[in-house]
Design a protein around this motif. Structure first.
Motif, PDB file in Angstrom:
ATOM      1  N   PRO A 212       0.834  -1.210   0.000  1.00 44.75           N
ATOM      2  CA  PRO A 212       0.000   0.000   0.000  1.00 44.75           C
ATOM      3  C   PRO A 212       0.865   1.255   0.000  1.00 44.75           C
ATOM      4  O   PRO A 212       1.949   1.284   0.608  1.00 44.75           O
ATOM      5  CB  PRO A 212      -0.814  -0.132   1.290  1.00 44.75           C
ATOM      6  CG  PRO A 212       0.011  -0.997   2.188  1.00 44.75           C
ATOM      7  CD  PRO A 212       0.763  -1.943   1.295  1.00 44.75           C
ATOM      8  N   ARG A 213       0.397   2.301  -0.645  1.00 40.07           N
ATOM      9  CA  ARG A 213       1.118   3.575  -0.735  1.00 40.07           C
ATOM     10  C   ARG A 213       0.099   4.676  -0.999  1.00 40.07           C
ATOM     11  O   ARG A 213      -0.995   4.415  -1.507  1.00 40.07           O
ATOM     12  CB  ARG A 213       2.166   3.535  -1.846  1.00 40.07           C
ATOM     13  CG  ARG A 213       1.588   3.198  -3.204  1.00 40.07           C
ATOM     14  CD  ARG A 213       2.690   2.913  -4.221  1.00 40.07           C
ATOM     15  NE  ARG A 213       2.152   2.603  -5.526  1.00 40.07           N
ATOM     16  CZ  ARG A 213       1.724   1.407  -5.887  1.00 40.07           C
ATOM     17  NH1 ARG A 213       1.773   0.399  -5.041  1.00 40.07           N
ATOM     18  NH2 ARG A 213       1.262   1.200  -7.103  1.00 40.07           N
ATOM     19  N   PRO A 214       0.417   5.919  -0.675  1.00 40.08           N
ATOM     20  CA  PRO A 214      -0.550   7.008  -0.876  1.00 40.08           C
ATOM     21  C   PRO A 214      -0.786   7.305  -2.350  1.00 40.08           C
ATOM     22  O   PRO A 214       0.126   7.193  -3.176  1.00 40.08           O
ATOM     23  CB  PRO A 214       0.100   8.196  -0.150  1.00 40.08           C
ATOM     24  CG  PRO A 214       1.553   7.877  -0.127  1.00 40.08           C
ATOM     25  CD  PRO A 214       1.662   6.397  -0.038  1.00 40.08           C
ATOM     26  N   ALA A 215      -2.012   7.697  -2.659  1.00 41.94           N
ATOM     27  CA  ALA A 215      -2.343   8.065  -4.037  1.00 41.94           C
ATOM     28  C   ALA A 215      -1.917   9.491  -4.358  1.00 41.94           C
ATOM     29  O   ALA A 215      -1.731   9.833  -5.526  1.00 41.94           O
ATOM     30  CB  ALA A 215      -3.842   7.914  -4.258  1.00 41.94           C
ATOM     31  N   ALA A 216      -1.740  10.335  -3.344  1.00 45.74           N
ATOM     32  CA  ALA A 216      -1.309  11.722  -3.539  1.00 45.74           C
ATOM     33  C   ALA A 216      -0.302  12.078  -2.458  1.00 45.74           C
ATOM     34  O   ALA A 216      -0.351  11.549  -1.341  1.00 45.74           O
ATOM     35  CB  ALA A 216      -2.508  12.670  -3.496  1.00 45.74           C
ATOM     36  N   TYR A 217       0.631  12.969  -2.797  1.00 45.28           N
ATOM     37  CA  TYR A 217       1.692  13.334  -1.850  1.00 45.28           C
ATOM     38  C   TYR A 217       2.070  14.791  -2.065  1.00 45.28           C
ATOM     39  O   TYR A 217       2.099  15.292  -3.208  1.00 45.28           O
ATOM     40  CB  TYR A 217       2.912  12.446  -2.039  1.00 45.28           C
ATOM     41  CG  TYR A 217       4.105  12.867  -1.202  1.00 45.28           C
ATOM     42  CD1 TYR A 217       4.255  12.413   0.102  1.00 45.28           C
ATOM     43  CD2 TYR A 217       5.063  13.737  -1.706  1.00 45.28           C
ATOM     44  CE1 TYR A 217       5.328  12.814   0.884  1.00 45.28           C
ATOM     45  CE2 TYR A 217       6.143  14.135  -0.951  1.00 45.28           C
ATOM     46  CZ  TYR A 217       6.268  13.680   0.350  1.00 45.28           C
ATOM     47  OH  TYR A 217       7.331  14.084   1.119  1.00 45.28           O
ATOM     48  N   ARG A 218       2.423  15.469  -0.933  1.00 47.84           N
ATOM     49  CA  ARG A 218       2.960  16.825  -0.973  1.00 47.84           C
ATOM     50  C   ARG A 218       4.045  16.939   0.089  1.00 47.84           C
ATOM     51  O   ARG A 218       3.974  16.295   1.138  1.00 47.84           O
ATOM     52  CB  ARG A 218       1.871  17.870  -0.715  1.00 47.84           C
ATOM     53  CG  ARG A 218       0.824  17.957  -1.815  1.00 47.84           C
ATOM     54  CD  ARG A 218      -0.042  19.181  -1.651  1.00 47.84           C
ATOM     55  NE  ARG A 218       0.739  20.403  -1.812  1.00 47.84           N
ATOM     56  CZ  ARG A 218       0.238  21.636  -1.693  1.00 47.84           C
ATOM     57  NH1 ARG A 218      -1.056  21.789  -1.372  1.00 47.84           N
ATOM     58  NH2 ARG A 218       0.991  22.697  -1.865  1.00 47.84           N
ATOM     59  N   GLY A 219       5.061  17.770  -0.206  1.00 48.52           N
ATOM     60  CA  GLY A 219       6.173  17.929   0.733  1.00 48.52           C
ATOM     61  C   GLY A 219       6.433  19.391   1.053  1.00 48.52           C
ATOM     62  O   GLY A 219       6.210  20.281   0.225  1.00 48.52           O
ATOM     63  N   TRP A 220       6.924  19.663   2.289  1.00 45.62           N
ATOM     64  CA  TRP A 220       7.250  21.014   2.731  1.00 45.62           C
ATOM     65  C   TRP A 220       8.655  21.021   3.322  1.00 45.62           C
ATOM     66  O   TRP A 220       9.016  20.134   4.115  1.00 45.62           O
ATOM     67  CB  TRP A 220       6.257  21.484   3.802  1.00 45.62           C
ATOM     68  CG  TRP A 220       4.924  21.932   3.248  1.00 45.62           C
ATOM     69  CD1 TRP A 220       4.568  23.198   2.891  1.00 45.62           C
ATOM     70  CD2 TRP A 220       3.785  21.111   3.010  1.00 45.62           C
ATOM     71  NE1 TRP A 220       3.274  23.211   2.441  1.00 45.62           N
ATOM     72  CE2 TRP A 220       2.759  21.936   2.496  1.00 45.62           C
ATOM     73  CE3 TRP A 220       3.515  19.742   3.168  1.00 45.62           C
ATOM     74  CZ2 TRP A 220       1.519  21.471   2.149  1.00 45.62           C
ATOM     75  CZ3 TRP A 220       2.265  19.271   2.822  1.00 45.62           C
ATOM     76  CH2 TRP A 220       1.282  20.119   2.304  1.00 45.62           C
ATOM     77  N   ALA A 221       9.425  22.039   2.952  1.00 48.15           N
ATOM     78  CA  ALA A 221      10.789  22.181   3.460  1.00 48.15           C
ATOM     79  C   ALA A 221      10.786  22.753   4.885  1.00 48.15           C
ATOM     80  O   ALA A 221       9.760  23.237   5.389  1.00 48.15           O
ATOM     81  CB  ALA A 221      11.597  23.087   2.543  1.00 48.15           C
ATOM     82  N   SER A 222      11.935  22.716   5.519  1.00 50.95           N
ATOM     83  CA  SER A 222      12.061  23.178   6.904  1.00 50.95           C
ATOM     84  C   SER A 222      11.948  24.694   6.976  1.00 50.95           C
ATOM     85  O   SER A 222      12.366  25.419   6.064  1.00 50.95           O
ATOM     86  CB  SER A 222      13.406  22.727   7.471  1.00 50.95           C
ATOM     87  OG  SER A 222      13.550  23.167   8.804  1.00 50.95           O
TER      88      SER A 222
END
Length: 403
Positions: A212-222
């Motif tokens: 299983p894995r996410p269908a959508a992803y978003r990332g944010w920097a520090s």
């Protein structure tokens, strides 16, 4: 001979002879007078052929070296006016003794003159043809490769463009090329966005299909808040599992989550699947992987939070950014493989958050694996599970109390 009328200029005699007047029918033409017929030149007889040697056509052929034969010597075809001027005998044609010519026959001068006129016309045509051939053999100024303009400016000038028009043409060409390059760059950037789905490595094809894995992803920097712990050297102590998942209940809005399981891995590769993600963690200097699972009070939602302790903030930023493309071929494993919260065919969403030298991964979804509808609030669900990050904020205060 007729005398021209006074006041009129005498017409210049042309090279052509006037046509002879025909006598009336039944009357023989009068014999040419002695003035009209040139004197016959006696052909010497009995003399030997001239000895072999160089012969220059500049001078006349000497009479004493003419061949002594009984027949008429073969004369070369006249070559034009220059030839007849140099050799006057050629204009008279073949000569015969006066005894052989009859009274009613015309002198050989008339035939010689006719042949000379024909030779002159033929010679004139050949000279004109030679001049035309020379003109055609000369290279055309517009087609000579040595004189063709070199470069773009030379070609534009050859086309008749002014310097201002040349600059406008070149400026337009450069603008079009720059626009095409920018368009290609934008397409390349759009291709690697969040919607890009890379093919998993060949070795992980079977694993990716079953995990299983996410269908959508978003990332944010520090952010600047975590600047005191940007380096792991400033925060060398390991995070205890009880500090990260100290709170058994997390609440955000109308959503309440309860902790259902935790796990700590010193080897970060054990907490993930996918060779590319495992290699990325190794390059980032990962030393800890802490996982915790949650279920909502109404059992409608499930969530999992994973925290990685990395080398520095740059490594954390790189990890959350790379997962925008790597999450299809590698993701975190469930805490309890026997009872996973997410299924391979269900819908789930993920996000990455860099916090100094830490990186936290959020994984949320509905318990039934269905896609969210208008009643579902995944924003509040994500904020609730991020309550585990309070342990990282406490580290910032421990390293820099004054901040």
């Amino acid at each position: 001979m007729t005398t021209p009328a006074p006041g009129r200029k005498r017409r210049r005699a042309s090279g052509r002879r006037a046509p002879a007047e025909h006598p009336p029918a039944g009357q023989r033409p009068p014999a040419p007078s002695a003035e009209q017929s040139p004197p016959a030149i006696a052909f010497p007889q009995g003399e030997p052929f001239p000895p072999a040697g160089s012969y220059s056509p500049a001078g006349s052929y000497p009479a004493e070296r003419r061949p002594a034969t009984g027949g008429v010597p073969a004369e070369p075809a006249p070559a034009g006016r220059a030839f007849t001027e140099r050799f006057p005998e050629a204009a008279l044609g073949p000569e015969r003794p006066a005894s052989e010519s009859g009274a009613g026959e015309r002198a050989p001068a008339a035939g010689g003159a006719a042949e000379s006129g024909a030779a002159e016309r033929s010679s004139g045509r050949r000279a004109s043809a030679r001049r035309s051939a020379k003109r055609s053999a000369k290279p055309s100024p517009g087609r000579d490769s040595a004189e063709e303009p070199e470069g773009i400016l030379g070609r534009l000038e050859a086309w008749g463009l002014s310097p201002v028009q040349q600059k406008l043409v070149l400026g337009g060409a450069w603008t079009a090329a720059a626009a095409a390059a920018v368009g290609a760059l934008l397409l390349a950037i759009a291709a690697i966005g969040n919607d890009y789905v890379p093919e998993p490595p060949a070795a992980d094809t079977g694993t990716a299909a079953s995990q299983p894995r996410p269908a959508a992803y978003r990332g944010w920097a520090s952010s600047k808040v975590f600047a005191p712990i940007a380096q792991s050297k400033a925060d060398p102590l390991l995070l205890p599992l009880k500090d990260v998942f100290a709170e058994k209940t997390l609440t955000e809005g109308r959503i309440t989550l309860r902790l259902t399981g935790t796990k700590l891995d010193a080897a970060c590769a054990d907490a993930v699947w996918g060779r590319a993600l495992a290699d990325r963690l190794a390059q980032a200097g990962c030393t800890q992987a802490l996982r915790g699972t949650y279920t909502s009070a109404d059992r409608r939602y499930v969530a999992q939070y994973t925290l990685f302790k990395l080398r520095d903030a740059s490594s954390a930023d790189g990890l959350v950014s790379s997962l925008a493309t790597l999450h299809r071929g590698g993701w975190v494993r469930p805490v309890d493989p026997a009872r996973p919260l997410f299924t391979a065919d269900g819908h789930s969403e993920g996000s990455g958050h860099a916090m100094g030298h830490y990186a936290g991964l959020v994984w949320i979804g509905r318990a039934d694996g269905a896609e969210p509808d208008a009643k579902d609030d995944f924003v509040s669900l994500s904020l609730a599970v991020r309550g585990a990050e309070k342990a990282v904020f406490r580290r910032v205060v421990a390293v820099a109390p004054a901040s």
